[in-house]
Design a protein around this motif. Sequence first.
Motif, mmCIF file in Angstrom:
data_model
loop_
_atom_site.group_PDB
_atom_site.id
_atom_site.type_symbol
_atom_site.label_atom_id
_atom_site.label_comp_id
_atom_site.label_asym_id
_atom_site.label_seq_id
_atom_site.Cartn_x
_atom_site.Cartn_y
_atom_site.Cartn_z
ATOM 1 N N VAL B 236 0.855 -1.182 0.000
ATOM 2 C CA VAL B 236 0.000 0.000 0.000
ATOM 3 C C VAL B 236 0.893 1.235 0.000
ATOM 4 O O VAL B 236 1.806 1.355 0.808
ATOM 5 C CB VAL B 236 -0.922 0.011 1.232
ATOM 6 C CG1 VAL B 236 -1.757 1.292 1.246
ATOM 7 C CG2 VAL B 236 -1.828 -1.211 1.217
ATOM 8 N N MET B 237 0.651 2.127 -0.954
ATOM 9 C CA MET B 237 1.415 3.365 -1.057
ATOM 10 C C MET B 237 0.540 4.475 -0.495
ATOM 11 O O MET B 237 -0.042 5.263 -1.247
ATOM 12 C CB MET B 237 1.758 3.635 -2.529
ATOM 13 C CG MET B 237 2.523 2.522 -3.208
ATOM 14 S SD MET B 237 4.265 2.515 -2.720
ATOM 15 C CE MET B 237 4.897 1.143 -3.694
ATOM 16 N N GLU B 238 0.440 4.526 0.831
ATOM 17 C CA GLU B 238 -0.542 5.427 1.431
ATOM 18 C C GLU B 238 -0.233 6.890 1.190
ATOM 19 O O GLU B 238 -1.115 7.714 1.083
ATOM 20 C CB GLU B 238 -0.651 5.160 2.932
ATOM 21 C CG GLU B 238 -1.511 3.942 3.216
ATOM 22 C CD GLU B 238 -1.575 3.633 4.693
ATOM 23 O OE1 GLU B 238 -1.309 4.537 5.507
ATOM 24 O OE2 GLU B 238 -1.893 2.478 5.022
ATOM 25 N N ALA B 239 1.055 7.172 1.118
ATOM 26 C CA ALA B 239 1.437 8.578 1.027
ATOM 27 C C ALA B 239 1.261 9.138 -0.375
ATOM 28 O O ALA B 239 1.498 10.295 -0.615
ATOM 29 C CB ALA B 239 2.891 8.753 1.475
ATOM 30 N N GLY B 240 0.842 8.305 -1.303
ATOM 31 C CA GLY B 240 0.952 8.706 -2.688
ATOM 32 C C GLY B 240 -0.285 9.293 -3.308
ATOM 33 O O GLY B 240 -1.417 9.061 -2.873
#
Lengths: 757, 757
Positions: B236-240
């Motif tokens: 999961v690339m939450e910051a993106g």
Amino acid sequence: MVRGIVRITLASLALLSSAHAQTADPASFVNPFIGTGAVDTNSLSGSNFPGACTPFGFVQLSPDTRESPSDPASGYDYNDHSIFGFSHTHLSGTGVADLFDILCMPYTGEVVWEPGQYKSDFTHDAEKASPGYYSVLLKTWNTKVELTATTHVGLQRYTFPTGTRGHVIIDLDHSLDKKRFYWPCRIISAQVRVVNDHTIEGYRIITGWSRLRKVFFRAEFSQPFVSDALLEGGKVMEAGTVVNGTRVKAVLDFNASKDQPVLVKVGLSSVSREGAERNLETELPGWDFDATVADARAAWNKELSCISVDGTEEQKRIFYTGLYHAFTQPNNLADADGAYVGTDFTTRKAADGTHYSTFSLWDTYRAAHPLYTLVQPERDAAFINSMLRQYETYGYLPIWQLWGDETYCMIGNHAIPVIVDAYMKHLPGIDYAKAYAAIRASSVVEHPGAPFRLLDQYHFFPENKQSQSVSLTLEVAFDDWCVAQMANAMGKTEDYKYFMDRAGSYRNLYDADTRFFRGRNADGNWVSPFDPLTYGGNGGAPYTEGNAWQYCWYVPQDVPGLIRLLGGASSFTDKLDTFFTLQAKPADVNGNASGFIGQDAHGNEPSHHTPYLYDYAGQPWKTQLYTARIMQELYNDKSSGYAGNEDCGQMSSWYIFSAMGFYPVNPASSVYCFGSPQLRKAVIRLANGGRFTVLAPKAGGKNIYIQAVRLNGSPYHKTYITHKDILSGGTLEFDMGPAPNKKWGTAPEDAPAGSAY
Amino acid sequence: MVRGIVRITLASLALLSSAHAQTADPASFVNPFIGTGAVDTNSLSGSNFPGACTPFGFVQLSPDTRESPSDPASGYDYNDHSIFGFSHTHLSGTGVADLFDILCMPYTGEVVWEPGQYKSDFTHDAEKASPGYYSVLLKTWNTKVELTATTHVGLQRYTFPTGTRGHVIIDLDHSLDKKRFYWPCRIISAQVRVVNDHTIEGYRIITGWSRLRKVFFRAEFSQPFVSDALLEGGKVMEAGTVVNGTRVKAVLDFNASKDQPVLVKVGLSSVSREGAERNLETELPGWDFDATVADARAAWNKELSCISVDGTEEQKRIFYTGLYHAFTQPNNLADADGAYVGTDFTTRKAADGTHYSTFSLWDTYRAAHPLYTLVQPERDAAFINSMLRQYETYGYLPIWQLWGDETYCMIGNHAIPVIVDAYMKHLPGIDYAKAYAAIRASSVVEHPGAPFRLLDQYHFFPENKQSQSVSLTLEVAFDDWCVAQMANAMGKTEDYKYFMDRAGSYRNLYDADTRFFRGRNADGNWVSPFDPLTYGGNGGAPYTEGNAWQYCWYVPQDVPGLIRLLGGASSFTDKLDTFFTLQAKPADVNGNASGFIGQDAHGNEPSHHTPYLYDYAGQPWKTQLYTARIMQELYNDKSSGYAGNEDCGQMSSWYIFSAMGFYPVNPASSVYCFGSPQLRKAVIRLANGGRFTVLAPKAGGKNIYIQAVRLNGSPYHKTYITHKDILSGGTLEFDMGPAPNKKWGTAPEDAPAGSAY
């Protein structure tokens, strides 16, 4: 009259210019065989290729000595004895192979189709190479091949023996080894079409290291072929004028004679068939092989004359070949009309008419791009504009961009220092608002190898959540410092604070017990067991292609801070002394670590700045010692001229700077630290019209130590010079001698300025 | 006043038109579930999908009941109980799977990422489908999903239960089974980008059955998402705000309520991000779901009203669903501005603004394209112009074109009869000079499955040099006859002779001993052992997806010649009688052979014309018998409505023609042979403004035999009608009865005209 005056003035400038240029034909010092092969088991190939190309050109036409190249990545090994053909695109100095597009090979006798059948023996005594020209005698076929190139066109001249049927095979199946790569190389679609009795065209769409490439070509021959045959997947399609498939080849037959060589010019495009044809027509409408060679050489001389040097012949060969290698890429992928294919595989037009790629940034941000800011500022701006196009379609800047697409090779986001360096040096032609948005996005948008959330949470990358964690933490800290500097200059205070904070995260991996940067897990515990000699590769260990010793020195943004961490200047230099003398090669030494002086592995980039660190700690003579040793022991003008992969100009750029006597330890600081000039003289031709001259008349041999320095005639004690000093023109003079002058440059205020910490 | 008169005249025409149109809402007879699933082990799925689309539209938004679809190729099986999501592109009726792009799936509860987690149970009692509309209740999530579409845009309405957090996953990793295909399906590059709080966009570049496809999308939501998360390769690339990779997904969260459904409209493009956005803006700027459904239905009614019919309700459901399936493809791949991607993966603009693909030509040249010449002449010209674009970049015409690229599926070059049929019928809007060059190139340029040199050398395809040799020899002979007819009409005498000669090559495979077309090797010997029941598939045997019995009848260009070969009319009809009654299913029966009446396998195309051959041999009542049996026994209005793959409209087109009483045995001859009309009435609305009416008031049930025929009131004895007769308008009346009238149509001059042999 006004016009007349201007004319006179320009003429005077031209005279002045030629007076300054001490080397009228710098291309004559380039030996394209440097870096093409190891000479014994202790040396390495630089993975360079010897073929013909123009500066930053798209077409790089060179012999391939392997049927399915893999290592060396250039496709050519000086130790090989066979040539399989001449393909139009190559990588210079990389560790991973790709390209090798549109292979052409002349042969005689029976029509054959397989590489093992059409390959030829060759020897180096019948092989020549110079900028823009390559020739070889194919012994098996008694056929001479000569190569030259324009930006998008390769021109070949085949001299077949008289009285034979000459064949030329175009083998679109030739590629990097289709069996060896993690993302198997595969041709998705290919075509050859016979346009008329002297023209063929076609393309291949291929997935390899670069995930997807289109390569279109149009080949015109100087004489009609008397017959042609097309092949797909082992089946000859004799009745055809076009063949589609994945294993596509064409053989063209010529009535050969020694007096009338067969020429073929091949226009390439990464965009379209129409682009290939237009590129060919635009750049090479005629058939004058020798004039094309002369044009290519003139283009090289124009670029290589940005620095004129005086030194030994060997030094000049290393220097200019290095400059040649530094200018071999990035390559302009755009068509002559500016059309290019974006990362989303959509065709667009580049506003500046160029779209550069092959960005080996983990390597080249260190010295190659700083070198470009000095001697190729317009192109460096174009490189950056090309990188920004990736940001626009991809969301973040290139990490390792090949053929316009991201490969995620290596770590960090080192387009950032390249851009910040350009910003700090006021390179024109860049939209810096967009550039800042791009470096910021590259620093916050999570992407493979960049889980920034972890950094926010742990203030370092925990090894059990992100491998290569020490190298990544250190290198991202540097990138963050760069973002912070640009934010600060732009008045973005919040960003400045955030990124300066992150830039300090390197300290969290410093283990005071072992006195090394050391991996930690998410629970805060150090990764154990720990041996500073143990290597990591490209995953699975805290260090990237190196060990704790080599990564101990990577804080270019804050060397004073690093010195404090390591216990002060004396402890720091003691540890550096150990580093440069510790003889220990563990069994797991990474394949990229080579060129050892102690633990310093100059053959790979993590060690490139390290010898210059003595400048910061009051012992500049040791910087002078080790940089001189590296230049004298680890560079030469033979095929094994580099101590490791040349890496798209980085290994060369280290030499180019260092041989002139200075090097950008922090490549975004506009500061160059002094080392040991090896050239007697170097004149940098500046974009502003000025000249910066470096004199070291006694340099060379044992005279490796600085005795005194003068800048524009005045004594100079600092161990560094700034970009502004250089751009102001003038003369930097080094008095060199065989023994250290431990009084020069050793006062604290002589050291390169501290960081903003 | 002149204007006034015109107005009145137009108004009168409109009245006339509506008087003729007996079916005001033909869409009401379409049951999109026909062909979506077998009902027992003896039936088959037609491989159709039940989702929402517009006529010939690019977006075909439909539920996928398999995680990794493979068989049925439509992704939906009526017998399944789970839905994995709603993807935007599908194939209708094919044997091989691909597409399934941009899957969206609403769910509630915990955020999950895997198909096995977000899938839902469903039942058919909570599922509805009609042209341009589909709805289902996702039982697992108590969420209602409704789908509709424009040409390039899919619109979905999700009614979540009140008080829950509603999620929508966009899973770009959803594709055909990545493990099952000879050219493994693989995502080369994919992206999702969060544009703002209610918009995302992205793309995937994928290699599968179609070798390379780009699919761009832009998705706008009717309400802001309260949070979003992006995922790549399990991380999961939450910051993106952007994520790139190969396994890319996004989850968007909404404050859900039953009163305020979440709508999402997804614009697609096969060309570019910009194209997807423009397509979305052009076709669906607003949010009126019900109006979009109404528009889609109106678009279907406009197309479906090209033929008005009277018959039983079941007949009308089969007929109009067939017409619906025939108009489901070819699909317009071009953007709203005409941009499309050529076979060389280069973006170009279509002069006519459309670029159609999905050309299942081995199937559709038989009846679907002849049907298009009658009721979609403008589109058929556009289809042909799209095919000619493949010729321009690829060198020859499509064989089986998917997503604009060649797949080489099946045999022959059956774009040729499609083009020649259009030429003979004077379809406007086609450059016939180019078209002739294209059919000629497709007949001489060797390509996979088309080694024409062998034909020139042996006058048949030898099985030991080219597999499927009997089917290929026969089918290429037909294509050659077509080329010859166009050459002749254009005065190209040389070509005419050459191709007529090749068109006779079928005779060289007739084995007088066994009385079958039989494989021969290059040495002239028959392939042995030989059993006329033995099947071939798609390689390795002389017959394609059939046996010698089924291929015994494939000489549509020269049925009289075939009758002579088989020993005259009596021998011919005796053998046909055996064919339709021989009960024998060998163990190796090919999976595509189904729908048996004796050896006739109506579930696959080689048998489609066969029952009509009695017309040529003086026993038309047997044509009436077997065509009636096929319509009554092998078509129905249930999910198992077809006896095999529906094959992109071919199986339906057979029914559409046959139910009206005639069929194009030779699909490039402009001749339609009479069978057994099943509809009481059919009115074809002609492009020239006229109407052609077929009346068979007693048709249906046991009244399968023609007693008498009248054309425009005059007795008519021929067993066929010509395209010209139809275009002239008028009325064709059939008197039907339960017993054969063996006097009608049985004189030699009543049979369809002989060929030019």
